[in-house]
Design a protein around this motif. Structure first.
Motif, short mmCIF file in Angstrom:
data_model
loop_
_atom_site.label_atom_id
_atom_site.label_comp_id
_atom_site.label_asym_id
_atom_site.label_seq_id
_atom_site.Cartn_x
_atom_site.Cartn_y
_atom_site.Cartn_z
N GLU A 1 7.26 11.97 -10.74
CA GLU A 1 6.31 11.09 -10.07
C GLU A 1 6.19 9.83 -10.90
O GLU A 1 6.08 9.87 -12.13
CB GLU A 1 4.93 11.77 -10.01
N LEU A 2 6.24 8.68 -10.23
CA LEU A 2 6.18 7.43 -10.97
C LEU A 2 4.79 6.76 -10.87
O LEU A 2 4.33 6.08 -11.78
CB LEU A 2 7.23 6.45 -10.44
N GLU A 3 4.13 6.98 -9.75
CA GLU A 3 2.87 6.25 -9.52
C GLU A 3 1.98 7.06 -8.60
O GLU A 3 2.48 7.72 -7.68
CB GLU A 3 3.23 4.91 -8.85
N VAL A 4 0.73 7.03 -8.90
CA VAL A 4 -0.22 7.68 -7.99
C VAL A 4 -0.48 6.75 -6.82
O VAL A 4 -0.23 5.54 -6.92
CB VAL A 4 -1.54 7.99 -8.72
N ILE B 1 9.12 5.61 -1.76
CA ILE B 1 7.76 5.03 -1.75
C ILE B 1 7.09 5.58 -0.50
O ILE B 1 7.48 5.23 0.62
CB ILE B 1 7.82 3.50 -1.72
N SER B 2 6.15 6.48 -0.69
CA SER B 2 5.50 7.10 0.48
C SER B 2 4.40 6.17 1.00
O SER B 2 3.68 5.53 0.22
CB SER B 2 4.86 8.43 0.09
N ARG B 3 4.36 6.08 2.27
CA ARG B 3 3.34 5.22 2.87
C ARG B 3 2.67 5.95 4.03
O ARG B 3 3.26 6.87 4.60
CB ARG B 3 3.98 3.93 3.38
N ASN B 4 1.52 5.49 4.34
CA ASN B 4 0.87 6.02 5.52
C ASN B 4 1.38 5.30 6.74
O ASN B 4 1.84 4.19 6.67
CB ASN B 4 -0.66 5.80 5.41
N GLU C 1 0.85 -1.17 0.00
CA GLU C 1 0.00 0.00 0.00
C GLU C 1 0.89 1.22 0.00
O GLU C 1 1.86 1.27 0.74
CB GLU C 1 -0.87 0.03 1.27
N HIS C 2 0.54 2.17 -0.79
CA HIS C 2 1.42 3.34 -0.83
C HIS C 2 0.68 4.59 -1.21
O HIS C 2 -0.44 4.54 -1.72
CB HIS C 2 2.56 3.08 -1.84
N ASN C 3 1.38 5.72 -0.96
CA ASN C 3 0.82 7.01 -1.32
C ASN C 3 1.47 7.55 -2.60
O ASN C 3 1.48 8.76 -2.83
CB ASN C 3 1.05 8.01 -0.19
N GLY C 4 2.13 6.68 -3.32
CA GLY C 4 2.74 7.11 -4.57
C GLY C 4 4.25 6.85 -4.58
O GLY C 4 4.89 6.79 -3.53
N PHE C 5 4.77 6.67 -5.77
CA PHE C 5 6.23 6.52 -5.94
C PHE C 5 6.76 7.76 -6.61
O PHE C 5 6.12 8.34 -7.47
CB PHE C 5 6.59 5.33 -6.85
N LYS C 6 7.96 8.14 -6.26
CA LYS C 6 8.62 9.22 -7.01
C LYS C 6 10.12 8.95 -7.08
O LYS C 6 10.69 8.22 -6.24
CB LYS C 6 8.35 10.58 -6.36
#
Lengths: 301, 790
Positions: A93-96, A135-138, A63-68
């Motif tokens: 930004e790679l992924e929403v 990889i941003s995560r909550n 689960e992620h908040n997007g890749f960059k």
């Protein structure tokens, strides 16, 4: 049990691959832990193209908040360790935000990137370039992956390259005239020159040429200056008499020099000096220091 | 202190060798495993041992030689390395990364040698670079050895005519330039050596420095070995450059050595052709340089060059070798004010020898040299330096030896002037040498003029020189000297009587000044020489007597009279008397009665007035009698006078036996066998009888004073006289007289008072046996003796 192990394992593997990895030149880079690794070499205005592969750990979802992916040029001052000044920062930004179940490849491209400063690893300062995938995560911490690379910038031969010529002395004691053929040298250059003894009233024991690197960091009252002697090259053995001229020929290639860096991002400077040292029989040292400019020659071949 | 120093040095050397060997070991290992980087590292460390300052040149050399051997191996390795594809240019750069200059320079030279061999770059460029880069070593000892190493490794790689690195003419030029530059730098270092360290050890340092000189000189040798260095190049480039360095270095030791070196290593013909340049440098040298030796060697070499092949003599003339040398020597002497008189003399001596060898026909040259020498000597007065005098003797002997002829030497007008500067002792030595030369070579000095000059030369022997204090002269030496003068006088000869007479007069003029001591040696020689001339005149019948223009015996006799008279001042009456008698005899031979008479008179006067010693009287009297007996020139009157006097003297002798003997000797004056008008038997008998009487008286005197009658010898002697005249047919000598004399002797011998005398008895017995023998012989004599009973 399995769950537990899974909890500590990274939930995915991230790898960054450059498109021309096979052909690109690799240069050694010393890491913080002292190891040396080989990293790709770039220069300014090059495009950095590649892909990021993210593969979640088997049977897990991510689960992620997007890749960059970021391209960062950072300066790290050692007296201010941990604080990086990013002088270059580019983001793709790679992924929403969403979930990832399977291995996925994300191509990226930073085209004609301006990388004005060279990578540098000094005594009190480090300038480095990295590709950073986040990889941003909550809730849980972000997953971050680095790829270091090195930047070297080449300069054509300077149009004006005057010789350094100077007469120095101590009144009625020692007068010499020295000449270095150029004031600007490339890294594999040879210093050619001559020392001419106009007056010798002291017993000189020997004479050497030192290459010194002066690294200054910070500014104002917080300026730190570190000087290293990179080379001690004996030019003369024994006592010359008046009228003697001693040749200089010093190959720079054996020494680990960098180009001269002047006021890089207002953070630091690296300058080079030639220090001519005469030692007399009582081990007194007489010296004269001259700055030289070192540059990285654009090889035209 | 010195011992401790030497011990320390040994220790340092040992440590140096150990360090060197250890690194050499690692170097070998690296070489074996073809590890270039390590090889360079360890060779540099090995060579660092040569950076020591603690060793004397001698010890340093030892260390250097070891390093040298190791470097040969390294050089081999470099060669292989280039064969394996390593670029020699890269190697050339690589060795220059060494931080210390000394190891770096050695390595650079080693690779440089390989570089030249590879022919990847022109030899001249590499050489130029090497010789330039060696400048970094300013330490004299280390620099000398480094450059010597450079010279060593480059020797066989110099571009030269015929060498494999041959290039165009410029390349040869570059070789020469390279060697010259290396030479110049080495010489500078060498000269500088003397200024190092404390003043206290200066002497030791100079000695050490001297040991290193061949390192410098070797460069000149290399130059001389270059085929391409022909005369033009030598004259235009090589020599001027070398001389420039020699002159500019202003160092005594170096200047002397290098000048000598130039003279020794380059061919003679080059020297001959560049004489001017070479000589011009001489006056510019330091005043303390032993330039005389240098120039002497040069002249020696040129002399032997001239001697080796007569074909080169024109060259000598062409370049005016003599005048150049002469000029230069003049300049040198002028420039070197400090030069001792010895130095100057040696120079002139060498020059003289040179000209004698090269221009034996140019006496004027030799005379010029002597003239210059005189000029120099005149500024100093008499010489008191014994070595200088010795050298002058050598100088003066040279022409004698060369020409073997004093006559030639006499033509040198400056010759005697040089001699004047000798002290009297040496003057004598020189004079003796001259005389020996004359006698040894049987030189005929045949004119009065030359004789005059000759005697002027040897006047040291002829007379006491003015102003010379009377030093103690060894008697034997003096006699030896004067005898040699006498010999010389005898040697003088000319077949033409007039000239001979002049010679004699000249000699006389010289020796008359010689003083009493010398006259007794020289006068007899001259007298006999004159007598010889008289006899010669006598034998030349054609000589007209009384001719005023020609020389007559009379004139000679007049001179002789003068000469002998001089002896009276000595005084040497006995000698004078003998000479008078000789002259009288010569007068006799010339039928000059007045002359002979005059000489006899002189002899008699001397006898009467000067000869007082009884023994001398006896001897001279017998001489007078003997001479007079042979005279045939006298008329009756003169003869009578003289004989009368002689018999008179006889009777006046002191001792009876002497009287007796003189008297019976006088008997001969009245009986001359080959002159019929001189056979006065009566007076013979009177003499003999008188002799008998005196003998008797002697016997009696002896009896009275000693109680024994003494010997019968006198009687036997008189008996013999009787027998002589008996045989000759003197009618006054009768058998009876002989008989009675024999009886008398017999009686005397048997008499008790007679002391037995075996000699006399034997004499008597012999006489009797003679009578018997004559009887048996038969013939006229036997008949005469028939009646003699014995």
């Amino acid at each position: 049990m399995n769950f537990l192990i899974g909890a500590f394992k990274p939930p995915c593997t991230v790898s960054i691959t450059l498109a021309d990895a096979r052909n690109r030149k690799q240069v050694p880079l010393k890491k913080d832990n002292g190891q040396t690794i080989m990293v790709p070499l770039f220069q300014s205005q090059e495009s950095i193209v590649g892909e990021v592969v993210i593969e979640p750990t088997q049977g897990k979802k991510l689960e992620h908040n997007g890749f960059k992916i970021e391209l960062l040029g950072q300066i790290e001052l050692f007296f201010d360790r941990g604080n990086f000044y990013d002088f270059t920062s580019l983001v793709r930004e790679l992924e929403v935000p969403g979930e990832l179940y399977d291995r996925k490849t994300y191509p990226f491209e930073f085209s004609t990137v301006e990388m004005p400063y060279e990578s540098y690893n000094g005594v009190n300062v480090r300038l480095r370039y990295i590709l950073k995938v986040t990889i941003s995560r909550n809730i849980v911490s972000n997953i971050v992956e680095h790829q270091d690379f090195v930047v070297r910038n080449y300069t054509p031969p300077p149009p004006i390259n005057n010789s350094i010529k100077m007469e120095v002395g101590i009144e009625d004691c020692l007068h010499i005239e020295f000449e270095y053929s150029k004031s600007k040298y490339h890294l594999k250059d040879v210093i050619i020159g001559k020392i001419y003894f106009l007056l010798v009233r002291i017993k000189i024991k020997n004479m050497e040429l030192e290459i010194r690197r002066r690294e200054s960091t910070g500014s104002g009252p917080n300026t730190y200056v570190e000087t290293e002697t990179l080379a001690k090259y004996e030019l003369m053995d024994g006592t010359p008499v008046r009228g003697e001229s001693i040749p200089i020929r010093l190959f720079l290639s054996p020494y680990e020099l960098t180009p001269t860096y002047r006021n890089i991002n207002n953070k630091f400077s690296v300058k080079y000096y030639l220090n001519l040292v005469l030692v007399d029989e009582e081990d007194r040292r007489y010296f004269k220091q001259q700055e030289i400019t070192v540059y990285r020659l654009l090889e035209t071949s | 202190m010195m011992v401790a120093g030497a011990e320390d040095e040994e220790k340092w050397l040992a440590a140096g060798i150990a360090g060197l060997q250890q690194n050499a070991f690692y170097m070998h290992r690296a070489l074996d495993s073809n590890n270039l980087r390590d090889a360079l590292k360890y060779s540099a460390q090995m060579l660092s041992e040569l950076r020591t300052s603690k060793l004397s040149p001698h010890k340093y050399y030892e260390l250097y030689m070891r390093a040298f051997d190791e470097l040969r191996k390294l050089e081999m390795f470099f060669k292989e390395e280039t064969r394996r594809g390593c670029s020699v240019i890269e190697l050339y750069e690589l060795v220059q990364h060494a931080g210390n200059i000394l190891p770096r320079s050695y390595l650079l030279c080693t690779v440089g040698s390989v570089y030249i061999k590879s022919e990847e770059a022109p030899a001249k460029d590499v050489l130029k670079d090497l010789v330039e880069m060696c400048r970094g070593i300013q330490h004299p000892l280390r620099g000398l050895f480094l450059r010597s190493y450079l010279s060593q490794v480059s020797r066989d790689k110099l571009p030269d005519i015929g060498s494999e690195y041959e290039g165009d003419a410029d390349a040869l030029m570059d070789s020469v330039e390279f060697v010259l530059q290396n030479f110049t730098e080495m010489n500078k270092l060498w000269v500088r050596m003397q200024h190092q360290g404390s003043v206290r050890e200066k002497e030791k340092r100079e000695k050490e420095r001297n040991e290193l000189r061949d390192l410098v000189g070797k460069n000149l040798h290399v130059l001389s070995q270059l085929e391409g260095v022909d005369l033009d190049m030598y004259r235009d480039i090589v020599l001027p450059r070398i001389l420039e360095q020699v002159v500019n270095c202003k160092d005594e030791l170096a200047q002397y050595y290098l000048m000598d070196c130039i003279i020794q290593v380059f061919p003679d013909e080059y020297h001959l052709q560049t004489l001017e340049t070479l000589l011009d440098a001489c006056p510019q040298l330091q005043p303390s340089v032993d330039i005389k030796t240098v120039l002497s060697r040069l002249m020696e070499r040129l002399s032997s060059y001239a001697a080796s092949s007569p074909g080169v003599l024109p060259e000598f003339l062409q370049v005016e070798a003599f005048s150049k040398l002469n000029n230069s020597i003049g300049k040198v002497i002028e420039a070197q004010v400090e030069m001792s008189i010895l130095g100057a003399v040696i120079l002139y001596s060498s020059l003289l020898k040179f000209t004698l060898h090269v221009h034996p026909d140019r006496l004027d040259y030799a005379d010029q040299v002597l003239g210059a020498c005189v000029k120099k000597l005149s500024s100093k007065g008499k010489i008191d330096d014994s070595r200088a005098t010795k050298e002058i003797v050598a100088l003066l002997s040279a022409p004698l030896e060369k020409y073997n002829d004093i006559v030639t030497t006499l033509k040198l007008s400056n010759y005697p002037r040089v001699m004047e500067y000798l002290d009297s002792e040496t003057n004598k030595v020189m004079a003796t040498v001259i005389i020996q030369s004359v006698t040894k070579n049987n030189t005929n000095v045949s004119s009065a003029e030359k004789v005059g000059a000759l005697f002027e030369l040897i006047k040291g022997l002829i007379k006491d020189l003015d102003g010379s204090p009377h030093e103690e002269v060894d008697e034997d030496d003096f006699i030896e000297e004067q005898n040699s003068v006498a010999r010389l006088i005898q040697m003088l000869h000319n077949d033409v009587p007039e000239e001979m007479f002049k010679i004699i007069s000249t000699v006389w003029q010289h020796i008359v000044t010689g003083g009493a001591k010398r006259l007794s040696f020289t006068v007899p020689a001259l007298v006999f020489s004159s007598l010889k001339l008289i006899r010669q005149l006598q034998s030349q019948e054609e000589n007209p007597f009384g001719d005023d223009t020609s020389i007559s015996p009379k004139k000679i006799f007049q001179l002789l009279n003068q000469i002998i008279e001089a002896l009276l001042t000595v005084p040497a009456p006995e000698l004078a008397l003998r000479l008078y008698l000789q002259c009288a005899e010569a007068g006799n031979d010339c039928d000059l009665e007045p002359v002979a008479y005059e000489f006899f008179t002189q002899a008699y006067i001397l006898y009467e007035e000067e000869i007082s010693d009884s023994k001398a009287q006896v001897t001279t009297l017998h001489l007078i009698i003997g001479t007079l007996q042979r005279m045939h020139v006298f008329g009756v009157e003169n003869r009578d006078t003289l004989t009368h006097k002689a018999t008179g003297y006889s009777a006046k002798l002191l001792k009876k036996p002497d009287q007796c003997r003189a008297v019976y000797a006088c008997s001969h004056l009245f009986w001359v066998d080959d002159q019929d008008n001189l056979k006065d038997g009566e007076r013979v008998l009177i003499c003999l009888k008188r002799a008998l009487r005196i003998a008797n008286a002697a016997q009696q005197m002896s009896n009275a004073t000693r109680g024994s009658t003494g010997s019968v010898t006198l009687f036997v002697e008189i008996l013999n006289k009787y027998l002589y005249f008996f045989e000759k047919g003197n009618p006054q000598i009768t058998v009876a007289a002989i008989q009675s004399l024999i009886e008398l002797i017999k009686t005397e011998m048997q008499s008790d008072s007679t002391t037995p005398d075996p000699a006399a008895e034997a004499f008597f017995a012999c006489t009797l046996r003679y009578i018997q023998f004559q009887k048996q012989k038969g013939g006229a004599i036997a008949e005469k003796y028939e009646r003699v009973k014995a």
